[in-house]
Design a protein around this motif. Structure first.
Motif, PDB file in Angstrom:
ATOM      1  N   ASN A 110       0.828  -1.218   0.000  1.00 34.85           N
ATOM      2  CA  ASN A 110       0.000   0.000   0.000  1.00 34.85           C
ATOM      3  C   ASN A 110       0.856   1.260   0.000  1.00 34.85           C
ATOM      4  O   ASN A 110       0.453   2.295  -0.512  1.00 34.85           O
ATOM      5  CB  ASN A 110      -0.936  -0.011   1.209  1.00 34.85           C
ATOM      6  N   GLU A 111       2.066   1.178   0.601  1.00 35.78           N
ATOM      7  CA  GLU A 111       2.959   2.329   0.644  1.00 35.78           C
ATOM      8  C   GLU A 111       3.706   2.510  -0.671  1.00 35.78           C
ATOM      9  O   GLU A 111       4.067   3.612  -1.052  1.00 35.78           O
ATOM     10  CB  GLU A 111       3.981   2.139   1.789  1.00 35.78           C
ATOM     11  N   ILE A 112       3.918   1.391  -1.393  1.00 35.61           N
ATOM     12  CA  ILE A 112       4.782   1.409  -2.583  1.00 35.61           C
ATOM     13  C   ILE A 112       3.994   1.565  -3.879  1.00 35.61           C
ATOM     14  O   ILE A 112       4.420   2.280  -4.790  1.00 35.61           O
ATOM     15  CB  ILE A 112       5.630   0.117  -2.641  1.00 35.61           C
ATOM     16  N   LYS A 113       2.835   0.886  -4.002  1.00 34.61           N
ATOM     17  CA  LYS A 113       2.213   0.685  -5.306  1.00 34.61           C
ATOM     18  C   LYS A 113       1.854   1.974  -6.036  1.00 34.61           C
ATOM     19  O   LYS A 113       1.790   1.993  -7.271  1.00 34.61           O
ATOM     20  CB  LYS A 113       0.992  -0.208  -5.181  1.00 34.61           C
ATOM     21  N   TYR A 114       1.609   3.062  -5.285  1.00 34.92           N
ATOM     22  CA  TYR A 114       1.244   4.321  -5.948  1.00 34.92           C
ATOM     23  C   TYR A 114       2.466   5.189  -6.275  1.00 34.92           C
ATOM     24  O   TYR A 114       2.325   6.245  -6.875  1.00 34.92           O
ATOM     25  CB  TYR A 114       0.291   5.121  -5.053  1.00 34.92           C
ATOM     26  N   LYS A 115       3.670   4.750  -5.845  1.00 36.25           N
ATOM     27  CA  LYS A 115       4.849   5.604  -6.000  1.00 36.25           C
ATOM     28  C   LYS A 115       5.944   4.986  -6.864  1.00 36.25           C
ATOM     29  O   LYS A 115       6.711   5.709  -7.510  1.00 36.25           O
ATOM     30  CB  LYS A 115       5.446   5.933  -4.622  1.00 36.25           C
ATOM     31  N   ALA A 116       6.064   3.666  -6.866  1.00 39.38           N
ATOM     32  CA  ALA A 116       7.216   3.075  -7.539  1.00 39.38           C
ATOM     33  C   ALA A 116       6.912   1.669  -8.020  1.00 39.38           C
ATOM     34  O   ALA A 116       6.000   1.009  -7.526  1.00 39.38           O
ATOM     35  CB  ALA A 116       8.426   3.041  -6.593  1.00 39.38           C
ATOM     36  N   ASP A 117       7.700   1.227  -8.980  1.00 38.59           N
ATOM     37  CA  ASP A 117       7.697  -0.167  -9.433  1.00 38.59           C
ATOM     38  C   ASP A 117       8.857  -0.876  -8.755  1.00 38.59           C
ATOM     39  O   ASP A 117       9.957  -0.327  -8.636  1.00 38.59           O
ATOM     40  CB  ASP A 117       7.877  -0.241 -10.953  1.00 38.59           C
ATOM     41  N   VAL A 118       8.612  -2.106  -8.306  1.00 41.85           N
ATOM     42  CA  VAL A 118       9.636  -2.883  -7.619  1.00 41.85           C
ATOM     43  C   VAL A 118      10.242  -3.880  -8.607  1.00 41.85           C
ATOM     44  O   VAL A 118       9.525  -4.641  -9.262  1.00 41.85           O
ATOM     45  CB  VAL A 118       9.055  -3.625  -6.405  1.00 41.85           C
ATOM     46  N   ILE A 119      11.577  -3.850  -8.717  1.00 50.68           N
ATOM     47  CA  ILE A 119      12.296  -4.771  -9.593  1.00 50.68           C
ATOM     48  C   ILE A 119      13.089  -5.739  -8.715  1.00 50.68           C
ATOM     49  O   ILE A 119      13.903  -5.304  -7.885  1.00 50.68           O
ATOM     50  CB  ILE A 119      13.255  -4.018 -10.530  1.00 50.68           C
ATOM     51  N   ARG A 120      12.838  -7.026  -8.876  1.00 47.99           N
ATOM     52  CA  ARG A 120      13.564  -8.038  -8.117  1.00 47.99           C
ATOM     53  C   ARG A 120      14.647  -8.652  -9.009  1.00 47.99           C
ATOM     54  O   ARG A 120      14.355  -9.173 -10.081  1.00 47.99           O
ATOM     55  CB  ARG A 120      12.613  -9.145  -7.625  1.00 47.99           C
ATOM     56  N   GLU A 121      15.879  -8.568  -8.554  1.00 53.32           N
ATOM     57  CA  GLU A 121      16.998  -9.202  -9.252  1.00 53.32           C
ATOM     58  C   GLU A 121      17.678 -10.145  -8.273  1.00 53.32           C
ATOM     59  O   GLU A 121      18.732  -9.851  -7.706  1.00 53.32           O
ATOM     60  CB  GLU A 121      17.976  -8.135  -9.766  1.00 53.32           C
ATOM     61  N   TYR A 122      17.007 -11.298  -8.035  1.00 52.47           N
ATOM     62  CA  TYR A 122      17.470 -12.235  -7.021  1.00 52.47           C
ATOM     63  C   TYR A 122      18.562 -13.143  -7.579  1.00 52.47           C
ATOM     64  O   TYR A 122      18.458 -13.653  -8.702  1.00 52.47           O
ATOM     65  CB  TYR A 122      16.323 -13.113  -6.528  1.00 52.47           C
ATOM     66  N   GLY A 123      19.605 -13.351  -6.781  1.00 51.87           N
ATOM     67  CA  GLY A 123      20.619 -14.333  -7.111  1.00 51.87           C
ATOM     68  C   GLY A 123      20.298 -15.675  -6.462  1.00 51.87           C
ATOM     69  O   GLY A 123      19.245 -15.868  -5.850  1.00 51.87           O
ATOM     70  N   ASP A 124      21.213 -16.605  -6.576  1.00 50.95           N
ATOM     71  CA  ASP A 124      21.042 -17.940  -5.993  1.00 50.95           C
ATOM     72  C   ASP A 124      21.603 -17.899  -4.582  1.00 50.95           C
ATOM     73  O   ASP A 124      22.821 -17.857  -4.381  1.00 50.95           O
ATOM     74  CB  ASP A 124      21.771 -18.972  -6.855  1.00 50.95           C
ATOM     75  N   LEU A 125      20.701 -17.883  -3.566  1.00 46.84           N
ATOM     76  CA  LEU A 125      21.121 -17.750  -2.171  1.00 46.84           C
ATOM     77  C   LEU A 125      20.808 -19.022  -1.393  1.00 46.84           C
ATOM     78  O   LEU A 125      19.738 -19.623  -1.563  1.00 46.84           O
ATOM     79  CB  LEU A 125      20.413 -16.574  -1.488  1.00 46.84           C
ATOM     80  N   PRO A 126      21.703 -19.411  -0.479  1.00 49.81           N
ATOM     81  CA  PRO A 126      21.371 -20.483   0.458  1.00 49.81           C
ATOM     82  C   PRO A 126      20.513 -19.914   1.591  1.00 49.81           C
ATOM     83  O   PRO A 126      20.429 -18.700   1.787  1.00 49.81           O
ATOM     84  CB  PRO A 126      22.745 -20.905   0.965  1.00 49.81           C
ATOM     85  N   LYS A 127      19.867 -20.798   2.310  1.00 46.83           N
ATOM     86  CA  LYS A 127      19.176 -20.332   3.520  1.00 46.83           C
ATOM     87  C   LYS A 127      20.228 -19.895   4.535  1.00 46.83           C
ATOM     88  O   LYS A 127      21.324 -20.451   4.605  1.00 46.83           O
ATOM     89  CB  LYS A 127      18.320 -21.452   4.106  1.00 46.83           C
ATOM     90  N   ILE A 128      19.869 -18.871   5.316  1.00 44.83           N
ATOM     91  CA  ILE A 128      20.826 -18.370   6.304  1.00 44.83           C
ATOM     92  C   ILE A 128      20.240 -18.502   7.695  1.00 44.83           C
ATOM     93  O   ILE A 128      19.018 -18.581   7.879  1.00 44.83           O
ATOM     94  CB  ILE A 128      21.198 -16.903   6.015  1.00 44.83           C
ATOM     95  N   GLU A 129      21.132 -18.516   8.684  1.00 39.61           N
ATOM     96  CA  GLU A 129      20.714 -18.628  10.084  1.00 39.61           C
ATOM     97  C   GLU A 129      20.419 -17.224  10.598  1.00 39.61           C
ATOM     98  O   GLU A 129      21.306 -16.363  10.618  1.00 39.61           O
ATOM     99  CB  GLU A 129      21.828 -19.291  10.893  1.00 39.61           C
ATOM    100  N   CYS A 130      19.182 -16.998  11.025  1.00 40.25           N
ATOM    101  CA  CYS A 130      18.777 -15.647  11.403  1.00 40.25           C
ATOM    102  C   CYS A 130      17.530 -15.696  12.264  1.00 40.25           C
ATOM    103  O   CYS A 130      16.983 -16.767  12.550  1.00 40.25           O
ATOM    104  CB  CYS A 130      18.492 -14.813  10.154  1.00 40.25           C
ATOM    105  N   ILE A 131      17.074 -14.521  12.696  1.00 39.45           N
ATOM    106  CA  ILE A 131      15.775 -14.359  13.334  1.00 39.45           C
ATOM    107  C   ILE A 131      14.888 -13.675  12.302  1.00 39.45           C
ATOM    108  O   ILE A 131      14.993 -12.464  12.082  1.00 39.45           O
ATOM    109  CB  ILE A 131      15.879 -13.522  14.625  1.00 39.45           C
ATOM    110  N   PRO A 132      14.040 -14.413  11.589  1.00 41.16           N
ATOM    111  CA  PRO A 132      13.310 -13.876  10.435  1.00 41.16           C
ATOM    112  C   PRO A 132      12.515 -12.623  10.733  1.00 41.16           C
ATOM    113  O   PRO A 132      12.489 -11.698   9.925  1.00 41.16           O
ATOM    114  CB  PRO A 132      12.408 -15.045  10.024  1.00 41.16           C
ATOM    115  N   MET A 133      11.838 -12.565  11.902  1.00 39.14           N
ATOM    116  CA  MET A 133      10.996 -11.394  12.176  1.00 39.14           C
ATOM    117  C   MET A 133      11.830 -10.112  12.212  1.00 39.14           C
ATOM    118  O   MET A 133      11.399  -9.057  11.753  1.00 39.14           O
ATOM    119  CB  MET A 133      10.259 -11.587  13.493  1.00 39.14           C
ATOM    120  N   GLN A 134      13.050 -10.222  12.768  1.00 35.03           N
ATOM    121  CA  GLN A 134      13.900  -9.031  12.843  1.00 35.03           C
ATOM    122  C   GLN A 134      14.381  -8.606  11.444  1.00 35.03           C
ATOM    123  O   GLN A 134      14.425  -7.417  11.127  1.00 35.03           O
ATOM    124  CB  GLN A 134      15.088  -9.297  13.763  1.00 35.03           C
TER     125      GLN A 134
END
Length: 609
Positions: free
Chosen positions: A468-492
């Motif tokens: 809702n914050e983005i759609k009226y202002k910008a287009d989002v371009i995803r350029e994802y590489g090949d990533l492994p899963k990482i050890e993290c706290i997802p919510m943070q």
């Protein structure tokens, strides 16, 4: 090669002249009949035709125009004017050009012709003018110098005797310049001045022996220069004055001595003032010594009191600084705790809302599936009825049935109902995806502990939450590489990504912009992420405070100033790094690096960002 038509028979002669690099010109009857390429270039004729159409004397600048004409006419009449002379060319482009002209009368075929060759003297003329101007400038500088100065050449003749020297010695320049009588201003008989001595390149000992009553030393500025101070009787004034004099040799560009310069300053008043000052200093020192003894004891007592006060003040300042730092830390911790609790409450609320929405969405989705099956059965039954429609129509009872089929448009319903069911199921699926993203973002249904997570899934969840914050202002371009899963706290990490996306959207002005998200792996142990926007960018002042707690450029009530500060803390806690580069009017790019695995000592459950 271009020649006048009257001399075309001498074509071989002109071919030879064209190969000569010396500028050559021939004229007859007042006009140029030939000029080789070097001449044409020197004068600046654009074309040979332009050259052949010009009178020869027009190559003279100013008054040389008439002089060339008179001398050319005289030479044609065998009056033998000056055969070699210098003049300034009237070049077509206006540049200054001086030449030496050598002219002679020759016979070309049956016609008398003036043969002219030229030598370019421009550089020599400029050098002469520059040297003359330099001499004038040097003379002007010396004459206007407020310090008495005179200059002698290698033959000990005075070349400059400035006004200050004339005033000091009362010997005018007219009496000194051109003579070797500079000694008359200072000595009753012939004797070398310091400038004269320097022409012999004496040692310091020889110079000191020549001035036994003076303090002579080598100049700190020039090792070949000497300076000294002595009491001198000025002959024309019949007066003794203390003079400070310095002298240095003058060398040309090849290092040869061609003269010497000497400067003289009257320091008599300075000497008198210095002697007076020394007397006053002696009296003052006596008074100071008396007062010093009286003040020493008082100062000692006062210093003891000052030391006690300074120690007490230092301790007070130290405690005050500690209290200020502690208060700042407490205030920062309180605000971060309030923000964390607010985010946790929002997360719990979002998880609860998601759970409540999830149940009825499940019913709707299940019922739509069942309804789709029922409609399929009904359509098969309807098809069976239609197969027997012919028998019914043959029995003559088709009127009411046919009217009903036409009224409900049974064929349209067969096409439209499956489409409606499909669109409804698609809408329910989209709502389910939003609900799942809310649950993934809040993670209220799992403990806040270290776990292996898909970074791309975390980014996608943050994008959906910030739609809702983005759609009226910008287009989002995803350029994802090949990533492994990482050890993290997802919510943070979700919170970090959401902050960066919202900031990027708010940085974009009225014109629709772009937000590019790139990911990649440096190696098997580290991944990187980039969030780039083409918004308004940051100034140097804003960049220096971007990660400071409570710093915000947003209006009051629109931001807490903790977003980037908390994001920085979260990335640091994950053993990563966050940095950015921003250019005003171009945009901002944030770069994050994160380790794939966490050290054992960091794997602790922590609900704080």
């Amino acid at each position: 090669m271009k020649v006048d038509s009257n001399v075309s028979s001498d074509i071989d002669y002109f071919k030879v002249l064209d190969a000569v690099s010396t500028p050559i010109m021939l004229h007859r009857a007042g006009n140029i009949i030939y000029g080789n390429a070097a001449f044409q270039k020197m004068v600046g004729f654009a074309t040979p035709q332009e050259m052949l159409s010009a009178p020869y004397y027009e190559i003279g600048y100013g008054e040389w125009h008439d002089i060339l004409r008179r001398r050319g006419d005289a030479r044609m009449q065998d009056e033998k004017p000056v055969p070699v002379y210098e003049f300034r060319l009237n070049t077509r482009d206006g540049r200054e050009c001086w030449v030496e002209l050598t002219a002679s009368k020759i016979m070309l075929g049956e016609y008398p012709t003036i043969f002219c060759s030229f030598v370019d003297l421009t550089d020599r003329k400029r050098a002469e003018i520059a040297q003359r101007n330099l001499r004038q400038l040097l003379a002007e500088i010396i004459d206007r110098d407020p310090v008495a100065t005179f200059v002698v050449d290698a033959q000990h003749r005075v070349t400059h005797w400035n006004r200050a020297m004339a005033i000091l010695t009362r010997s005018p320049p007219e009496e000194m310049v051109g003579t070797d009588a500079q000694w008359k201003a200072f000595y009753p008989g012939p004797r070398d001045t310091m400038a004269d001595m320097l022409l012999r390149q004496p040692s310091l000992q020889e110079m000191a022996a020549h001035y036994p009553d003076a303090t002579i030393r080598v100049s700190e500025v020039d090792p070949e220069a000497f300076e000294g101070e002595r009491l001198v009787t000025l002959i024309a004034r019949d007066e003794q004055r203390w003079l400070f004099f310095t002298a240095a040799v003058l060398r040309d560009s090849e290092g040869n001595i061609f003269g010497a310069v000497e400067k003289i300053q009257d320091v008599t008043d300075k000497r008198i003032a210095l002697e007076s000052l020394r007397e006053h200093q002696t009296q003052l020192q006596k008074l100071v010594d008396e007062r010093t003894a009286e003040l020493a004891e008082a100062n000692a007592r006062l210093q003891e009191d000052i030391n006690r006060r300074e120690a007490a003040e230092l301790e007070l300042r130290r405690r005050n600084v500690e209290l200020l730092l502690l208060n700042a830390k407490i205030s920062q911790a309180q605000n971060q705790l309030m923000q964390a609790e607010k985010l946790a409450s929002i997360g719990q609320l979002a998880a609860g809302v998601a759970h409540e929405i999830n149940n009825p969405i499940g019913y709707v989705q299940s019922n739509l599936g069942t309804l789709d099956k029922y409609l399929g059965s009904l359509f098969r039954l309807l098809a069976a009825y239609e197969s027997h429609a012919a028998a019914v129509l043959a029995a003559g009872e088709s009127g009411e049935l046919a009217d009903l089929c036409a009224q409900i448009d049974i064929n349209y319903l067969r096409e439209d109902i499956p489409l409606l069911i499909s669109e409804s199921r698609e809408g329910v699926a989209r709502v389910s995806k939003i609900v799942q993203d809310l649950k993934d973002f809040s993670r209220a249904d799992s403990a806040q502990e270290w776990q292996m997570a898909d970074v791309h899934q975390c980014i996608d969840s943050a994008i959906n939450i910030a739609t809702n914050e983005i759609k009226y202002k910008a287009d989002v371009i995803r350029e994802y590489g090949d990533l492994p899963k990482i050890e993290c706290i997802p919510m943070q990490l979700n919170q970090v990504f959401l902050n960066l996306l919202v900031n990027a959207a708010q940085a974009i002005g009225d014109k629709r912009g772009l937000i590019a998200i790139r990911t990649g792996a440096n190696d098997a142990e580290q991944v990187w992420l980039e969030f780039e926007d083409n918004g308004q960018g940051m100034s140097e002042e804003v960049k220096s405070k971007a990660f400071d707690p409570f710093f915000t450029t947003k209006p009051v009530g629109k931001g807490t100033g903790l977003g980037l500060s908390m994001s920085y803390g979260i990335i640091q806690k994950h053993g990563g790094n966050i940095s950015f580069d921003s250019t005003p009017g171009v945009g901002t790019i944030f770069r994050i690096t994160l380790p794939v695995a966490q050290p054992k000592d960091t794997k602790e459950v922590d609900h704080r960002p």
